[in-house]
Design a protein around this motif. Sequence first.
Motif, PDB file in Angstrom:
ATOM      1  N   VAL A   1      -2.200  17.772  -9.501  1.00  0.00           N
ATOM      2  CA  VAL A   1      -1.967  17.022  -8.260  1.00  0.00           C
ATOM      3  C   VAL A   1      -2.488  15.596  -8.398  1.00  0.00           C
ATOM      4  CG1 VAL A   1      -2.565  16.886  -5.812  1.00  0.00           C
ATOM      5  CG2 VAL A   1      -1.872  19.059  -6.787  1.00  0.00           C
ATOM      6  N   VAL A   2      -3.642  15.419  -9.042  1.00  0.00           N
ATOM      7  CA  VAL A   2      -4.176  14.064  -9.253  1.00  0.00           C
ATOM      8  C   VAL A   2      -3.221  13.255 -10.128  1.00  0.00           C
ATOM      9  CG1 VAL A   2      -6.030  12.753 -10.372  1.00  0.00           C
ATOM     10  CG2 VAL A   2      -6.589  14.621  -8.827  1.00  0.00           C
ATOM     11  N   MET A   3      -2.688  13.876 -11.183  1.00  0.00           N
ATOM     12  CA  MET A   3      -1.746  13.146 -12.049  1.00  0.00           C
ATOM     13  C   MET A   3      -0.481  12.763 -11.299  1.00  0.00           C
ATOM     14  SD  MET A   3      -2.022  14.691 -15.897  1.00  0.00           S
ATOM     15  CE  MET A   3      -1.901  16.409 -15.504  1.00  0.00           C
ATOM     16  N   ILE A   4       0.047  13.666 -10.477  1.00  0.00           N
ATOM     17  CA  ILE A   4       1.248  13.353  -9.700  1.00  0.00           C
ATOM     18  C   ILE A   4       0.962  12.242  -8.705  1.00  0.00           C
ATOM     19  CG2 ILE A   4       2.820  14.267  -7.947  1.00  0.00           C
ATOM     20  CD1 ILE A   4       2.690  16.961  -9.482  1.00  0.00           C
ATOM     21  N   ALA A   5      -0.201  12.290  -8.043  1.00  0.00           N
ATOM     22  CA  ALA A   5      -0.558  11.241  -7.082  1.00  0.00           C
ATOM     23  C   ALA A   5      -0.682   9.891  -7.777  1.00  0.00           C
ATOM     24  CB  ALA A   5      -1.855  11.608  -6.370  1.00  0.00           C
ATOM     25  N   LEU A   6      -1.351   9.866  -8.918  1.00  0.00           N
ATOM     26  CA  LEU A   6      -1.494   8.607  -9.650  1.00  0.00           C
ATOM     27  C   LEU A   6      -0.147   8.075 -10.124  1.00  0.00           C
ATOM     28  CD1 LEU A   6      -4.716   9.278 -11.743  1.00  0.00           C
ATOM     29  CD2 LEU A   6      -4.451   7.681  -9.843  1.00  0.00           C
ATOM     30  N   ALA A   7       0.703   8.956 -10.632  1.00  0.00           N
ATOM     31  CA  ALA A   7       2.027   8.522 -11.089  1.00  0.00           C
ATOM     32  C   ALA A   7       2.844   7.952  -9.936  1.00  0.00           C
ATOM     33  CB  ALA A   7       2.766   9.690 -11.736  1.00  0.00           C
ATOM     34  N   ALA A   8       2.807   8.632  -8.785  1.00  0.00           N
ATOM     35  CA  ALA A   8       3.560   8.149  -7.629  1.00  0.00           C
ATOM     36  C   ALA A   8       3.068   6.785  -7.177  1.00  0.00           C
ATOM     37  CB  ALA A   8       3.459   9.161  -6.483  1.00  0.00           C
ATOM     38  N   VAL A   9       1.761   6.613  -7.134  1.00  0.00           N
ATOM     39  CA  VAL A   9       1.206   5.321  -6.708  1.00  0.00           C
ATOM     40  C   VAL A   9       1.557   4.233  -7.710  1.00  0.00           C
ATOM     41  CG1 VAL A   9      -0.962   4.055  -6.405  1.00  0.00           C
ATOM     42  CG2 VAL A   9      -0.641   6.251  -5.294  1.00  0.00           C
ATOM     43  N   LEU A  10       1.467   4.533  -8.993  1.00  0.00           N
ATOM     44  CA  LEU A  10       1.766   3.520  -9.999  1.00  0.00           C
ATOM     45  C   LEU A  10       3.239   3.150 -10.032  1.00  0.00           C
ATOM     46  CD1 LEU A  10      -0.602   4.627 -12.883  1.00  0.00           C
ATOM     47  CD2 LEU A  10      -0.851   2.665 -11.353  1.00  0.00           C
ATOM     48  N   ILE A  11       4.113   4.054  -9.648  1.00  0.00           N
ATOM     49  CA  ILE A  11       5.543   3.744  -9.590  1.00  0.00           C
ATOM     50  C   ILE A  11       5.887   2.980  -8.318  1.00  0.00           C
ATOM     51  CG2 ILE A  11       7.833   4.782  -9.318  1.00  0.00           C
ATOM     52  CD1 ILE A  11       6.868   6.996 -11.240  1.00  0.00           C
ATOM     53  N   ILE A  12       5.328   3.426  -7.190  1.00  0.00           N
ATOM     54  CA  ILE A  12       5.700   2.862  -5.893  1.00  0.00           C
ATOM     55  C   ILE A  12       4.933   1.580  -5.571  1.00  0.00           C
ATOM     56  CG2 ILE A  12       5.705   3.313  -3.407  1.00  0.00           C
ATOM     57  CD1 ILE A  12       6.105   6.306  -4.157  1.00  0.00           C
ATOM     58  N   GLU A  13       3.618   1.619  -5.705  1.00  0.00           N
ATOM     59  CA  GLU A  13       2.770   0.491  -5.280  1.00  0.00           C
ATOM     60  C   GLU A  13       1.550   0.376  -6.199  1.00  0.00           C
ATOM     61  OE1 GLU A  13       2.182  -2.467  -2.236  1.00  0.00           O
ATOM     62  OE2 GLU A  13       3.607  -0.833  -1.975  1.00  0.00           O
ATOM     63  N   PRO A  14       1.728  -0.164  -7.412  1.00  0.00           N
ATOM     64  CA  PRO A  14       0.630  -0.193  -8.376  1.00  0.00           C
ATOM     65  C   PRO A  14      -0.565  -1.053  -7.946  1.00  0.00           C
ATOM     66  CG  PRO A  14       2.589  -1.248  -9.278  1.00  0.00           C
ATOM     67  CD  PRO A  14       2.959  -0.673  -7.963  1.00  0.00           C
TER      68      PRO A  14
ATOM     69  N   ALA B   1      -4.746  17.501  -0.605  1.00  0.00           N
ATOM     70  CA  ALA B   1      -3.527  18.263  -0.869  1.00  0.00           C
ATOM     71  C   ALA B   1      -3.855  19.554  -1.616  1.00  0.00           C
ATOM     72  CB  ALA B   1      -2.536  17.413  -1.673  1.00  0.00           C
ATOM     73  N   VAL B   2      -4.775  19.496  -2.568  1.00  0.00           N
ATOM     74  CA  VAL B   2      -5.187  20.701  -3.295  1.00  0.00           C
ATOM     75  C   VAL B   2      -5.830  21.689  -2.332  1.00  0.00           C
ATOM     76  CG1 VAL B   2      -6.813  21.602  -5.004  1.00  0.00           C
ATOM     77  CG2 VAL B   2      -5.427  19.607  -5.545  1.00  0.00           C
ATOM     78  N   GLY B   3      -6.692  21.197  -1.456  1.00  0.00           N
ATOM     79  CA  GLY B   3      -7.328  22.075  -0.478  1.00  0.00           C
ATOM     80  C   GLY B   3      -6.309  22.764   0.408  1.00  0.00           C
ATOM     81  N   LEU B   4      -5.301  22.022   0.833  1.00  0.00           N
ATOM     82  CA  LEU B   4      -4.242  22.597   1.669  1.00  0.00           C
ATOM     83  C   LEU B   4      -3.439  23.644   0.906  1.00  0.00           C
ATOM     84  CD1 LEU B   4      -2.730  22.522   4.380  1.00  0.00           C
ATOM     85  CD2 LEU B   4      -1.288  20.739   3.399  1.00  0.00           C
ATOM     86  N   ILE B   5      -3.120  23.365  -0.336  1.00  0.00           N
ATOM     87  CA  ILE B   5      -2.368  24.323  -1.155  1.00  0.00           C
ATOM     88  C   ILE B   5      -3.164  25.608  -1.345  1.00  0.00           C
ATOM     89  CG2 ILE B   5      -1.447  24.750  -3.473  1.00  0.00           C
ATOM     90  CD1 ILE B   5      -0.740  21.721  -3.541  1.00  0.00           C
ATOM     91  N   VAL B   6      -4.448  25.476  -1.659  1.00  0.00           N
ATOM     92  CA  VAL B   6      -5.290  26.660  -1.867  1.00  0.00           C
ATOM     93  C   VAL B   6      -5.421  27.454  -0.572  1.00  0.00           C
ATOM     94  CG1 VAL B   6      -7.640  27.426  -2.417  1.00  0.00           C
ATOM     95  CG2 VAL B   6      -6.522  25.706  -3.841  1.00  0.00           C
TER      96      VAL B   6
END
Length: 95
Positions: A38-51, A70-75
């Motif tokens: 989830v951290v990797m996806i969040a970082l990738a999204a931020v770097l693509i959308i608004e670095p 988000a991880v807490g919600l998923i768990v």
Amino acid sequence: RRLLPSPPRRAFGIAVFTLRIDRFKESQARVLKLIGGVVMIALAAVLIIEPEIMSQLGPAIGVFLAAFAAVGLIVLLHKHLLPRFGIQFGDRESG
């Protein structure tokens, strides 16, 4: 004359000793993998959308906090809410 290890080395040694990988249960390892993904996806999204967000401390910390939330919600959904409705997926351990 014997020198004591510096506090950071000592803290690192304690962390390595107490958090040995072979002590993790499978469910704990899955949560750690989920956090990393989830951290990797969040970082990738931020770097693509608004670095530019990552160049400021407050918003950068916010990205990580949002990922952990988000991880807490998923768990929470996976372990508590979905089983109440009879929905189970994956090979979930009992307990």
